[in-house]
Write a protein that holds these residues in place. Structure first.
Motif, PDB file in Angstrom:
ATOM      1  N   GLN A   1       0.839  -1.191   0.000  1.00 46.56           N
ATOM      2  CA  GLN A   1       0.000   0.000   0.000  1.00 46.56           C
ATOM      3  C   GLN A   1       0.879   1.247   0.000  1.00 46.56           C
ATOM      4  O   GLN A   1       1.822   1.355   0.786  1.00 46.56           O
ATOM      5  N   LEU A   2       0.564   2.176  -0.888  1.00 46.43           N
ATOM      6  CA  LEU A   2       1.305   3.424  -1.016  1.00 46.43           C
ATOM      7  C   LEU A   2       0.355   4.600  -0.850  1.00 46.43           C
ATOM      8  O   LEU A   2      -0.803   4.544  -1.262  1.00 46.43           O
ATOM      9  N   LYS A   3       0.852   5.666  -0.248  1.00 45.21           N
ATOM     10  CA  LYS A   3       0.061   6.874  -0.110  1.00 45.21           C
ATOM     11  C   LYS A   3       0.010   7.598  -1.453  1.00 45.21           C
ATOM     12  O   LYS A   3       0.991   7.652  -2.185  1.00 45.21           O
ATOM     13  N   ALA A   4      -1.139   8.157  -1.756  1.00 47.46           N
ATOM     14  CA  ALA A   4      -1.314   8.862  -3.020  1.00 47.46           C
ATOM     15  C   ALA A   4      -2.088  10.146  -2.781  1.00 47.46           C
ATOM     16  O   ALA A   4      -2.654  10.366  -1.706  1.00 47.46           O
ATOM     17  N   ARG A   5      -2.095  10.995  -3.776  1.00 44.49           N
ATOM     18  CA  ARG A   5      -2.857  12.238  -3.696  1.00 44.49           C
ATOM     19  C   ARG A   5      -3.472  12.539  -5.057  1.00 44.49           C
ATOM     20  O   ARG A   5      -2.978  12.081  -6.093  1.00 44.49           O
ATOM     21  N   ILE A   6      -4.557  13.263  -5.053  1.00 38.93           N
ATOM     22  CA  ILE A   6      -5.249  13.633  -6.280  1.00 38.93           C
ATOM     23  C   ILE A   6      -4.759  15.002  -6.724  1.00 38.93           C
ATOM     24  O   ILE A   6      -4.853  15.982  -5.970  1.00 38.93           O
ATOM     25  N   LEU A   7      -4.214  15.070  -7.921  1.00 37.89           N
ATOM     26  CA  LEU A   7      -3.687  16.326  -8.440  1.00 37.89           C
ATOM     27  C   LEU A   7      -4.807  17.182  -9.015  1.00 37.89           C
ATOM     28  O   LEU A   7      -5.770  16.677  -9.597  1.00 37.89           O
ATOM     29  N   THR A   8      -4.671  18.471  -8.857  1.00 34.86           N
ATOM     30  CA  THR A   8      -5.636  19.407  -9.434  1.00 34.86           C
ATOM     31  C   THR A   8      -5.476  19.434 -10.951  1.00 34.86           C
ATOM     32  O   THR A   8      -4.353  19.530 -11.453  1.00 34.86           O
ATOM     33  N   PRO A   9      -6.567  19.334 -11.705  1.00 36.07           N
ATOM     34  CA  PRO A   9      -6.441  19.357 -13.174  1.00 36.07           C
ATOM     35  C   PRO A   9      -5.795  20.654 -13.645  1.00 36.07           C
ATOM     36  O   PRO A   9      -6.053  21.729 -13.084  1.00 36.07           O
TER      37      PRO A   9
END
Length: 201
Positions: free
Chosen positions: A154-162
């Motif tokens: 499991q890896l931490k992720a983030r949602i990038l702003t378009p």
């Protein structure tokens, strides 16, 4: 298969070509009505239900090796009647090109068969991992490789702003900003002239 390709069969003793139209149920499950002669009622045809697999075994003495595979729906000539053909008896005619793009319905059908849901993909991978005996693999031991198969990493992720797409307006009236929506943005009326390139490099 593309939905405009030609297929051929030889189960009747001669080559017959059909236009491919789609897929159906497995040959051992797909039933259709076949007329039969009733000896007690003056040769009147009485429809009876029979599977495609049983029909080919009785009619053409061809016992299917893979009756669980889906049948192919094909048309012959101008007739719109379905011809259900077992997949193992069908050959794709060579050197065909499909220049016509798939329509929306065909793309949806292809996607429904090829796209796997995340949970289903996860279960498939974990079943493969649990079925492999990595601890006794001599090749992994020689390379000093250890496989942790109890759970995925499991890896931490983030949602990038378009991002925003910026165009220079004609006649130097500033910039035009278009927002990206699911990987798409409008470009209509944003290009009025192409620059002249005199040299390159």
């Amino acid at each position: 298969f593309c939905f405009s390709n030609t297929v051929e069969t030889e189960h009747t003793g001669r080559t017959i070509r059909y236009k491919f139209r789609g897929f159906g149920c497995p040959a051992n499950q797909l039933m259709f009505a076949r007329g039969r002669v009733d000896e007690e009622s003056a040769n009147v045809d009485i429809p009876e239900q029979i599977s495609v697999a049983d029909y080919f075994e009785q009619q053409y003495k061809r016992k299917l090796a893979y009756p669980h595979l889906p049948c192919i729906d094909a048309t012959n000539g101008v007739s719109k009647r379905a011809n259900w053909l077992p997949m193992e008896l069908v050959k794709l005619v060579e050197w065909q090109r499909s220049l016509k793009p798939l329509d929306a319905t065909q793309r949806a059908r292809v996607s429904s068969k090829s796209i796997i849901k995340p949970l289903e993909r996860y279960n498939q991978i974990m079943n493969i991992m649990q079925g492999r005996d990595f601890e006794t693999d001599i090749h992994l031991k020689d390379l000093n490789i250890r496989v942790h198969k109890n759970e995925m990493l499991q890896l931490k992720a983030r949602i990038l702003t378009p991002p925003d797409i910026r165009y220079r307006h004609r006649q130097d009236k500033g910039e035009v900003i278009e927002h990206v929506d699911v990987g798409k943005w409008r470009i209509s009326n944003r290009f009025y002239a192409t620059p002249e390139i005199n040299n390159c490099g």
